[in-house]
Structure formats: structure tokens, C-alpha cells
Scaffold this motif. Structure first.
Motif, PDB file in Angstrom:
ATOM      1  N   GLU A  91      -1.011  26.678  36.431  1.00 24.84           N
ATOM      2  CA  GLU A  91      -2.206  26.031  35.898  1.00 24.84           C
ATOM      3  C   GLU A  91      -3.004  25.451  37.056  1.00 24.84           C
ATOM      4  O   GLU A  91      -2.459  24.817  37.961  1.00 24.84           O
ATOM      5  N   GLN A  92      -4.294  25.705  37.050  1.00 25.60           N
ATOM      6  CA  GLN A  92      -5.186  25.243  38.109  1.00 25.60           C
ATOM      7  C   GLN A  92      -4.700  25.692  39.492  1.00 25.60           C
ATOM      8  O   GLN A  92      -4.853  24.972  40.484  1.00 25.60           O
ATOM      9  N   TYR A  93      -4.068  26.867  39.522  1.00 29.98           N
ATOM     10  CA  TYR A  93      -3.655  27.515  40.777  1.00 29.98           C
ATOM     11  C   TYR A  93      -2.688  26.663  41.599  1.00 29.98           C
ATOM     12  O   TYR A  93      -2.693  26.689  42.836  1.00 29.98           O
ATOM     13  N   ILE A  94      -1.813  25.916  40.935  1.00 28.38           N
ATOM     14  CA  ILE A  94      -0.959  24.957  41.632  1.00 28.38           C
ATOM     15  C   ILE A  94       0.328  25.579  42.176  1.00 28.38           C
ATOM     16  O   ILE A  94       1.003  24.996  43.030  1.00 28.38           O
ATOM     17  N   ALA A  95       0.687  26.783  41.721  1.00 30.17           N
ATOM     18  CA  ALA A  95       2.008  27.348  42.027  1.00 30.17           C
ATOM     19  C   ALA A  95       2.322  27.476  43.520  1.00 30.17           C
ATOM     20  O   ALA A  95       3.435  27.120  43.942  1.00 30.17           O
ATOM     21  N   PRO A  96       1.420  27.996  44.370  1.00 32.02           N
ATOM     22  CA  PRO A  96       1.788  28.146  45.790  1.00 32.02           C
ATOM     23  C   PRO A  96       2.207  26.842  46.457  1.00 32.02           C
ATOM     24  O   PRO A  96       3.125  26.835  47.284  1.00 32.02           O
ATOM     25  N   GLU A  97       1.574  25.742  46.089  1.00 33.06           N
ATOM     26  CA  GLU A  97       1.949  24.470  46.709  1.00 33.06           C
ATOM     27  C   GLU A  97       3.362  24.057  46.281  1.00 33.06           C
ATOM     28  O   GLU A  97       4.138  23.535  47.093  1.00 33.06           O
ATOM     29  N   LEU A 110      10.797  30.132  38.670  1.00 35.05           N
ATOM     30  CA  LEU A 110      10.287  31.121  37.724  1.00 35.05           C
ATOM     31  C   LEU A 110       8.949  30.643  37.201  1.00 35.05           C
ATOM     32  O   LEU A 110       8.806  29.480  36.794  1.00 35.05           O
ATOM     33  N   LEU A 111       7.955  31.535  37.208  1.00 34.06           N
ATOM     34  CA  LEU A 111       6.644  31.214  36.667  1.00 34.06           C
ATOM     35  C   LEU A 111       6.546  31.722  35.236  1.00 34.06           C
ATOM     36  O   LEU A 111       7.003  32.823  34.932  1.00 34.06           O
ATOM     37  N   VAL A 112       5.931  30.914  34.373  1.00 30.87           N
ATOM     38  CA  VAL A 112       5.698  31.332  32.996  1.00 30.87           C
ATOM     39  C   VAL A 112       4.233  31.116  32.648  1.00 30.87           C
ATOM     40  O   VAL A 112       3.563  30.262  33.218  1.00 30.87           O
ATOM     41  N   ASN A 113       3.757  31.924  31.712  1.00 29.02           N
ATOM     42  CA  ASN A 113       2.403  31.852  31.150  1.00 29.02           C
ATOM     43  C   ASN A 113       1.301  32.231  32.131  1.00 29.02           C
ATOM     44  O   ASN A 113       0.490  33.108  31.833  1.00 29.02           O
ATOM     45  N   ASN A 114       1.228  31.563  33.258  1.00 32.36           N
ATOM     46  CA  ASN A 114       0.244  31.897  34.281  1.00 32.36           C
ATOM     47  C   ASN A 114       0.975  32.252  35.568  1.00 32.36           C
ATOM     48  O   ASN A 114       1.557  31.383  36.213  1.00 32.36           O
ATOM     49  N   GLY A 115       0.971  33.526  35.917  1.00 30.29           N
ATOM     50  CA  GLY A 115       1.595  33.948  37.159  1.00 30.29           C
ATOM     51  C   GLY A 115       0.657  33.760  38.332  1.00 30.29           C
ATOM     52  O   GLY A 115      -0.438  33.202  38.202  1.00 30.29           O
ATOM     53  N   LEU A 116       1.087  34.208  39.489  1.00 32.50           N
ATOM     54  CA  LEU A 116       0.242  34.137  40.677  1.00 32.50           C
ATOM     55  C   LEU A 116      -0.946  35.090  40.538  1.00 32.50           C
ATOM     56  O   LEU A 116      -0.838  36.163  39.942  1.00 32.50           O
ATOM     57  N   PRO A 118      -3.555  37.796  42.263  1.00 28.20           N
ATOM     58  CA  PRO A 118      -3.269  38.800  43.303  1.00 28.20           C
ATOM     59  C   PRO A 118      -3.372  38.251  44.720  1.00 28.20           C
ATOM     60  O   PRO A 118      -2.520  38.551  45.573  1.00 28.20           O
ATOM     61  N   SER A 119      -4.385  37.440  44.988  1.00 29.67           N
ATOM     62  CA  SER A 119      -4.537  36.893  46.341  1.00 29.67           C
ATOM     63  C   SER A 119      -3.425  35.898  46.660  1.00 29.67           C
ATOM     64  O   SER A 119      -2.917  35.858  47.787  1.00 29.67           O
ATOM     65  N   GLN A 120      -3.015  35.097  45.677  1.00 26.67           N
ATOM     66  CA  GLN A 120      -1.898  34.181  45.890  1.00 26.67           C
ATOM     67  C   GLN A 120      -0.609  34.943  46.153  1.00 26.67           C
ATOM     68  O   GLN A 120       0.175  34.571  47.032  1.00 26.67           O
ATOM     69  N   ALA A 121      -0.376  36.001  45.396  1.00 26.94           N
ATOM     70  CA  ALA A 121       0.848  36.797  45.553  1.00 26.94           C
ATOM     71  C   ALA A 121       0.928  37.390  46.950  1.00 26.94           C
ATOM     72  O   ALA A 121       2.001  37.401  47.573  1.00 26.94           O
ATOM     73  N   ARG A 122      -0.197  37.863  47.451  1.00 26.62           N
ATOM     74  CA  ARG A 122      -0.211  38.432  48.813  1.00 26.62           C
ATOM     75  C   ARG A 122       0.097  37.362  49.854  1.00 26.62           C
ATOM     76  O   ARG A 122       0.876  37.591  50.784  1.00 26.62           O
ATOM     77  N   ALA A 123      -0.511  36.201  49.693  1.00 25.13           N
ATOM     78  CA  ALA A 123      -0.304  35.122  50.660  1.00 25.13           C
ATOM     79  C   ALA A 123       1.145  34.633  50.647  1.00 25.13           C
ATOM     80  O   ALA A 123       1.738  34.385  51.702  1.00 25.13           O
ATOM     81  N   VAL A 124       1.718  34.512  49.470  1.00 22.27           N
ATOM     82  CA  VAL A 124       3.095  34.019  49.348  1.00 22.27           C
ATOM     83  C   VAL A 124       4.101  35.031  49.904  1.00 22.27           C
ATOM     84  O   VAL A 124       5.017  34.670  50.646  1.00 22.27           O
ATOM     85  N   SER A 125       3.929  36.290  49.556  1.00 22.82           N
ATOM     86  CA  SER A 125       4.882  37.314  50.014  1.00 22.82           C
ATOM     87  C   SER A 125       4.783  37.546  51.522  1.00 22.82           C
ATOM     88  O   SER A 125       5.773  37.943  52.148  1.00 22.82           O
ATOM     89  N   ALA A 126       3.622  37.263  52.099  1.00 21.18           N
ATOM     90  CA  ALA A 126       3.453  37.457  53.540  1.00 21.18           C
ATOM     91  C   ALA A 126       4.115  36.357  54.362  1.00 21.18           C
ATOM     92  O   ALA A 126       4.337  36.527  55.559  1.00 21.18           O
ATOM     93  N   ARG A 127       4.466  35.237  53.731  1.00 26.36           N
ATOM     94  CA  ARG A 127       5.052  34.111  54.474  1.00 26.36           C
ATOM     95  C   ARG A 127       6.324  33.611  53.803  1.00 26.36           C
ATOM     96  O   ARG A 127       6.373  32.501  53.270  1.00 26.36           O
TER      97      ARG A 127
END
Length: 360
Positions: A91-97, A110-116, A118-127
Motif C-alpha cells: 500500500e502506497q508503495y511501502i514494500a521496498p522499505e 510475503l506480499l498480499v493484495n498489492n505486489g511490487l 515492475p520497477s520496484q521488482a527490478r530494483a529489489v532483485s538487483a540488490r
């Protein structure tokens, strides 16, 4: 003789260990408030699953405040009751933090309802050195629900009707589920040139805010005959404004909504809501089943997938609305959660809720 005594002693010491084994622990960072019907019903369904499966569930309500949600995440990750699993909503793009805070904590995410996104997923998997990598995500068929909701409303229009004005109440711009429902609505709109989308407003899931917005929209577009809403609270807020203007829901104006609260189900029964989509309150319960299996040696995503879209949102006609109202009186909606576990199943077992909605 000595070997027999040794086996006996091992057995005696093993029994207390198994009896005192700690249950699988889960913290759910619920983004809503304790007075929001959807998010409390969501937590209630999760708790029913936890109770039946013998899991320890703790729910923290973020009250749609990112600062509070982050504080709750820190407390869960750093406190004395660190859970085995942390379930969160983007919610409100809070997952990466939260993933950054979780790095090295030894807690599975585990994420539910609102996943990452596409841009967040790329940033997270790269680091992977910076972000804890989640097990995956369970999201709902939001885009399809938004699409189907508008099509079902339009199907109820008189065949001879000319141009029809539509206004839409979306949720929050920074919530993926809200975005997908709106995208579905716009996709359906492309097939019906006689329906004119006058305006989309963002009601923030709030009844009061939607009421205020609807009063303004009705002054601007007095010929509005279709009101599409991404949740039930906004639908009811808009409905109040139209009723105050002397228009009858279900007759002069058609309303649609998402959610299966008691109020929404009753409105579907009496025809004030012409279309209702619901069932996504169950997603957290299915997450508990999958986490239970993961904790017992059947890894999440063992089929090669990590991100699942479940068809939990379904159209609720009047007959189903009556059935679901009765189910609301049952703590677990009459669901046998253990029956959905993969434990003891064949290697090719697939969770039924991944491919079709569960009937309640």
C-alpha cells in the motif's frame, strides 16, 4: 538391553520437545484501520485459518499511515517476538522499505493484495545485498473485476438507451490494486462507445470523501446514470449524494462496488447495488495455508512460481448475496482450511484456490 534402554530414553526426551514446539508465528501488517469492515474481515479470515492450523498470528493495523506501518515493521523485526513470517501489503508503495529493514533479520516475507510494481521488482532483485527477497506474492484478479463490473452494469441498461454518462470512483493512485481495477474499467469502456466516462476521481476508499466528490460531480454531470466504484465505502458515499438529489439507486442510477461487507450484500439483495464483486477478503487466509506448508517443509513456490494472481474476486448476484450473509455469521465462513493444505498430498497437488474461486 542397553540399546533398548537407549531408545526408550530418546523417546522420553523427544516427546516433551515436540509437545513444547513453538507454533509457526506470523505478523500481518494490515494497512487499514480496526474500524474498516474490509480489513477487519480480512484479518478475521486470517485468524480463522491460523486457529485451525495451530499458527500464531499477530495483526498490526497501520491505519493507512506509512510512518506507523514502518514503525510496526521495525518493532516486529527487532523486538523480542520476532516472527517466522511477515505478511505485508504494498500500500502506497511501502514494500521496498520494509524489505530493506528486513535484510538479515531472518524473517520470511510475503506480499498480499498489492505486489511490487515492475520497477520496484527490478530494483529489489538487483540488490539482494540491500533488500530481503520475499517468498513471493498473492494478489487478486483486480483488473478482471474492474472490467467485469462495468460490463455487468452496462448489460442492465435498456436496449434503447442512447448516450449514457458514467462517473468513476477509484481508490488511491499509489495502490496497485486500485490502479488495476481502474484499468479494467477503462478496458471495458472501449467496447461501449455509447457510454461516456465523464470523470474519474480518487476517493481514497473513504465514504465521506466520495460523498463530497459525488455532490460536485452530480452538479457538473446531472445526466449521470452509471456510478462505478472501486470499493463499497465510496459507492455508499456517492449513493448518499445521489439520493439527496432525489435519484433512486438501482432505478434512476446504477451503482457498482467491490467488497462483500454485510452492508454491501444487503444493498445487492435490495437492488440498490446493481453489481457487486467480492471475495478478496479470503486472500490472507489462503496465504496462511501456504505459509503453514512452507514452515512444514513444502516450500512456497515449489511449482516454480513466486507471484500468484488468485481469482478470488467474483460477481455476487442476489442469490449469492443471501448465502454470503449467512456465512458472515460463521467465524471461518464454514471453510476447512486444513483440507486445502498440501501436507500429505501427492507431489503434483495444486492449491484449488489458485485456479478457481472458493464457494462460500
Amino acid at each position: 538391553m542397553l540399546k533398548a534402554l537407549y531408545r526408550c530414553l530418546c523417546l522420553c526426551f523427544a516427546l516433551p520437545l515436540s509437545a513444547s514446539a513453538q507454533p509457526v508465528s506470523v505478523v500481518f501488517l494490515n494497512p487499514g484501520s480496526p474500524d474498516e469492515t474490509f480489513w477487519t474481515s480480512y484479518s478475521r479470515f486470517m485468524q480463522s485459518a491460523a486457529d485451525e492450523l495451530g499458527m500464531d498470528l499477530r495483526v498490526e493495523y497501520g491505519e493507512r499511515r506509512t510512518d506507523l506501518a514502518l514503525s510496526q515493521a521495525r518493532a516486529a523485526l527487532d523486538g523480542p517476538r520476532r516472527p517466522d513470517y511477515l505478511v505485508l501489503v504494498n500500500e502506497q508503495y511501502i514494500a521496498p522499505e520494509i524489505m530493506r529493514l528486513s535484510q538479515g533479520a531472518g524473517v520470511k516475507l510475503l506480499l498480499v493484495n498489492n505486489g511490487l510494481t515492475p520497477s520496484q521488482a527490478r530494483a529489489v532483485s538487483a540488490r539482494p545485498d540491500k533488500f530481503a527477497q520475499p517468498l513471493g506474492s498473492l494478489t487478486t484478479n483486480d483488473e478482471q473485476a474492474g472490467f467485469q463490473m462495468l460490463r455487468e452494469m452496462i448489460a442492465q441498461l435498456p436496449a434503447t438507451s442512447g448516450p449514457v454518462d458514467l462517473v468513476a470512483f477509484s481508490g488511491v493512485k499509489t495502490t496497485p490494486a486500485s490502479q488495476r481495477r481502474e484499468e479494467g474499467m477503462r478496458r471495458a469502456l472501449a467496447d461501449f462507445p455509447q457510454v461516456r466516462l465523464r470523470q474519474v476521481v480518487y476517493g481514497g476508499w473513504s465514504r465521506q470523501r466520495a460523498y463530497e466528490q459525488a455532490r460536485f460531480l452530480l452538479e457538473r454531470y446531472p445526466q449521470t446514470r452509471l456510478v462505478w466504484s472501486a470499493n463499497d465505502e465510496m459507492a455508499f458515499g456517492a449513493m448518499q449524494a445521489f439520493e439527496e438529489a432525489g435519484l433512486k439507486p438501482g432505478k434512476d442510477v446504477m451503482f457498482s462496488a467491490v467488497n462483500s461487507s454485510g452492508e454491501a450484500l444487503r444493498a445487492r439483495l435490495d437492488g440498490r447495488l446493481s453489481v457487486l464483486m467480492g471475495g478478496h477478503f479470503s486472500l490472507g487466509g489462503w496465504a496462511m495455508v501456504m505459509l503453514y506448508d512452507d514452515a512444514h517443509g513444502l516450500p512456497f513456490g515449489r511449482d516454480g512460481l513466486r507471484n500468484y494472481s488468485l481469482p478470488v474476486l467474483q460477481s455476487i448476484d442476489q442469490a449469492k448475496a443471501g448465502q454470503w450473509l449467512k456465512r458472515l455469521e460463521l467465524a471461518d465462513h464454514g471453510v476447512d482450511f486444513k483440507a486445502y493444505s498440501a501436507i500429505g498430498r501427492t507431489a503434483g497437488y495444486q492449491y484449488p484456490f489458485l485456479t478457481s474461486p472458493v464457494e462460500y
